[in-house]
Scaffold this motif. Structure first.
Motif, short mmCIF file in Angstrom:
data_model
loop_
_atom_site.label_atom_id
_atom_site.label_comp_id
_atom_site.label_asym_id
_atom_site.label_seq_id
_atom_site.Cartn_x
_atom_site.Cartn_y
_atom_site.Cartn_z
N ALA A 148 16.01 9.27 0.14
CA ALA A 148 15.03 8.40 -0.51
C ALA A 148 14.32 9.10 -1.65
O ALA A 148 14.05 10.31 -1.61
CB ALA A 148 14.01 7.92 0.51
N VAL A 149 13.98 8.32 -2.66
CA VAL A 149 13.10 8.78 -3.74
C VAL A 149 11.67 8.49 -3.31
O VAL A 149 11.36 7.39 -2.85
CB VAL A 149 13.42 8.05 -5.06
CG1 VAL A 149 12.40 8.42 -6.14
CG2 VAL A 149 14.84 8.38 -5.51
N VAL A 150 10.80 9.46 -3.44
CA VAL A 150 9.38 9.30 -3.12
C VAL A 150 8.62 9.31 -4.44
O VAL A 150 8.61 10.31 -5.16
CB VAL A 150 8.88 10.41 -2.18
CG1 VAL A 150 7.39 10.21 -1.89
CG2 VAL A 150 9.68 10.42 -0.88
N ALA A 151 7.98 8.16 -4.75
CA ALA A 151 7.33 8.01 -6.05
C ALA A 151 6.42 6.79 -5.99
O ALA A 151 6.51 5.97 -5.07
CB ALA A 151 8.38 7.83 -7.15
N PRO A 152 5.51 6.63 -6.96
CA PRO A 152 4.70 5.41 -7.02
C PRO A 152 5.60 4.18 -7.08
O PRO A 152 6.70 4.21 -7.65
CB PRO A 152 3.90 5.59 -8.31
CG PRO A 152 3.84 7.06 -8.51
CD PRO A 152 5.16 7.59 -8.02
N VAL A 153 5.11 3.09 -6.50
CA VAL A 153 5.95 1.89 -6.41
C VAL A 153 6.35 1.37 -7.78
O VAL A 153 7.42 0.77 -7.94
CB VAL A 153 5.23 0.81 -5.57
CG1 VAL A 153 4.02 0.25 -6.31
CG2 VAL A 153 6.20 -0.30 -5.18
N GLU A 154 5.52 1.59 -8.79
CA GLU A 154 5.88 1.15 -10.14
C GLU A 154 7.18 1.81 -10.61
O GLU A 154 8.00 1.19 -11.26
CB GLU A 154 4.74 1.45 -11.11
CG GLU A 154 3.51 0.58 -10.94
CD GLU A 154 2.60 1.03 -9.81
OE1 GLU A 154 1.61 0.33 -9.54
OE2 GLU A 154 2.87 2.08 -9.19
N LYS A 155 7.37 3.07 -10.25
CA LYS A 155 8.61 3.76 -10.61
C LYS A 155 9.76 3.23 -9.76
O LYS A 155 10.89 3.04 -10.26
CB LYS A 155 8.46 5.26 -10.41
CG LYS A 155 9.74 6.03 -10.73
CD LYS A 155 9.55 7.54 -10.60
CE LYS A 155 10.86 8.27 -10.91
NZ LYS A 155 10.70 9.76 -10.80
N LEU A 156 9.50 2.97 -8.49
CA LEU A 156 10.55 2.49 -7.60
C LEU A 156 11.04 1.10 -8.00
O LEU A 156 12.18 0.73 -7.69
CB LEU A 156 10.04 2.45 -6.15
CG LEU A 156 9.51 3.78 -5.59
CD1 LEU A 156 9.04 3.59 -4.16
CD2 LEU A 156 10.57 4.87 -5.69
N LEU A 157 10.19 0.34 -8.69
CA LEU A 157 10.55 -1.00 -9.13
C LEU A 157 10.93 -1.05 -10.61
O LEU A 157 11.13 -2.13 -11.16
CB LEU A 157 9.40 -1.97 -8.87
CG LEU A 157 9.16 -2.33 -7.40
CD1 LEU A 157 7.84 -3.08 -7.24
CD2 LEU A 157 10.31 -3.15 -6.83
N ALA A 158 11.04 0.11 -11.23
CA ALA A 158 11.39 0.14 -12.66
C ALA A 158 12.78 -0.43 -12.90
O ALA A 158 13.67 -0.35 -12.05
CB ALA A 158 11.31 1.57 -13.19
N GLU A 159 12.96 -1.02 -14.07
CA GLU A 159 14.22 -1.67 -14.40
C GLU A 159 15.40 -0.70 -14.38
O GLU A 159 16.51 -1.07 -14.00
CB GLU A 159 14.12 -2.33 -15.78
CG GLU A 159 15.32 -3.17 -16.15
CD GLU A 159 15.10 -3.94 -17.44
OE1 GLU A 159 15.94 -4.80 -17.75
OE2 GLU A 159 14.08 -3.69 -18.13
N ASP A 160 15.15 0.55 -14.77
CA ASP A 160 16.24 1.52 -14.84
C ASP A 160 16.33 2.40 -13.60
O ASP A 160 17.06 3.39 -13.59
CB ASP A 160 16.11 2.39 -16.08
CG ASP A 160 14.80 3.17 -16.10
OD1 ASP A 160 13.94 2.94 -15.20
OD2 ASP A 160 14.63 4.01 -17.00
N PHE A 161 15.61 2.04 -12.53
CA PHE A 161 15.66 2.84 -11.32
C PHE A 161 17.00 2.67 -10.63
O PHE A 161 17.53 1.56 -10.53
CB PHE A 161 14.55 2.45 -10.34
CG PHE A 161 14.59 3.23 -9.04
CD1 PHE A 161 13.92 4.43 -8.94
CD2 PHE A 161 15.30 2.77 -7.95
CE1 PHE A 161 13.97 5.17 -7.76
CE2 PHE A 161 15.35 3.49 -6.77
CZ PHE A 161 14.69 4.70 -6.68
N GLY A 162 17.58 3.77 -10.13
CA GLY A 162 18.82 3.67 -9.39
C GLY A 162 19.53 4.99 -9.33
O GLY A 162 19.15 5.96 -9.99
N PRO A 163 20.60 5.05 -8.54
CA PRO A 163 21.37 6.29 -8.41
C PRO A 163 22.18 6.55 -9.66
O PRO A 163 22.31 5.69 -10.53
CB PRO A 163 22.28 6.00 -7.21
CG PRO A 163 22.47 4.51 -7.26
CD PRO A 163 21.17 3.95 -7.75
#
Length: 321
Positions: A148-163
């Motif tokens: 898991a990535v641990v980060a503020p939810v804004e980063k976790l929901l970012a458009e470019d978030f992903g593996p």
């Protein structure tokens, strides 16, 4: 605070269905599984007997696809399960591959985050995407994924978030995307931009039912909000996405009517499914709201309540008999 007990119950048979059952839909945790997360030999035998009698079995759960190994060997025929409270359809015969997604729009999820922070300060969040769960630093270690990535939810929901490129997200190449409200949707299922299945919201102090009521009042027009945990942990999906919605779609594809479905559950995230099905059973250990909406009751999950009903159904005659 509402207390859910596991007291013995005298099963109350539901009224005889007007038509023979063709499909059994059952929740897992607190319903089909024992508290130690195992499936009893009695239940395994009952599920297999139902399938032999021509009654399809669908597992309908809040669990993500990667947690379905406990029942992967006990699904027959179609091989499908409904996961993430209806946000994903999973093919257990194809290595728990996701074949259909009803996503939560990330901008809507951010709006829900803002609303819940306003009405319930101290709320922390996790994001369940098709590739796994990711968490805020303050989110409790309930079922932490080592990757898991641990980060503020804004980063976790970012458009470019992903593996990174080439990472397996657990989605089949022919995955069907069911967009909210029928709008077109396109996702990159192999890298950044993978769909959001659920937003999870946890509060360390609020009563679970009070937190659910508060969230539905404040943000219920934005998304579907429910819960299945004994703690104050909310599960937030796209508006209109539920176990019932996806189950209804799977049944329609098979020509199965609600009257031909027998459903089992124990928590608020099961309620839409239980009221949709023609015949429904609450477990003895069920939440009081669930006990109030079902057509019948059965024994607790630890006492194989699902198996008891299936055995009774099969004793009354084969499907279509």
């Amino acid at each position: 605070m509402v207390t859910v007990t596991d007291a013995p119950a005298t099963p109350s048979p539901a009224p005889e269905p007007a038509v023979a059952p063709r499909l059994i839909a059952t929740d897992l945790d607190g319903t089909l599984l024992h508290d130690d997360k195992t499936v009893s030999d009695r239940t395994i035998a009952a599920l297999a007997a139902a399938e032999r009698a021509g009654i399809e079995v669908f597992f309908v759960t809040g669990r993500p696809a990667r947690w379905m190994d406990v029942v992967s060997d006990h699904v027959h025929g179609h091989g499908l399960a409904i996961c993430a409270n209806g946000a994903a359809v999973v093919d257990l015969h194809r290595g728990r591959r996701i074949v259909e997604v009803s996503p939560l729009d990330r901008t809507v999820a951010l709006d829900v985050v803002d609303v819940l922070r306003g009405v319930a300060p101290g709320t922390t969040f996790a994001v369940e995407r098709t590739g796994g769960s990711h968490y805020e630093p303050q989110y409790p270690p309930l079922h932490r994924d080592p990757a898991a990535v641990v980060a503020p939810v804004e980063k976790l929901l970012a458009e470019d978030f992903g593996p990174g490129p080439g990472t397996d997200t657990g989605m089949a190449a022919d995955t069907v995307i069911v967009a909210p409200l029928g709008t077109p949707a396109t996702f990159d299922t192999t890298g950044p931009g993978q769909p959001v299945l659920k937003l999870l919201a946890h509060h360390a102090e609020l009563d679970p039912d009070a937190f659910l009521a508060l969230a539905r009042t404040a943000a219920g027009a934005l998304a579907s909000i429910t819960r299945s945990s004994p703690t104050a942990l909310l599960e937030i999906s796209g508006l209109g996405v539920s176990k019932a919605d996806t189950l209804a779609r799977c049944c329609a594809e098979r020509g199965i009517t609600p009257q031909e479905v027998v459903a089992f559950g124990d928590m608020p995230n099961d309620m839409e499914m239980l009221t949709w099905a023609g015949t429904s059973y609450a477990m003895a250990n069920a939440h009081p709201d669930v006990l109030a909406v079902t057509t019948g009751r059965t024994d607790s999950n630890n006492d194989d309540g699902v198996a008891a009903v299936i055995e009774r159904i099969l004793q009354s005659g084969p499907a279509g008999g």
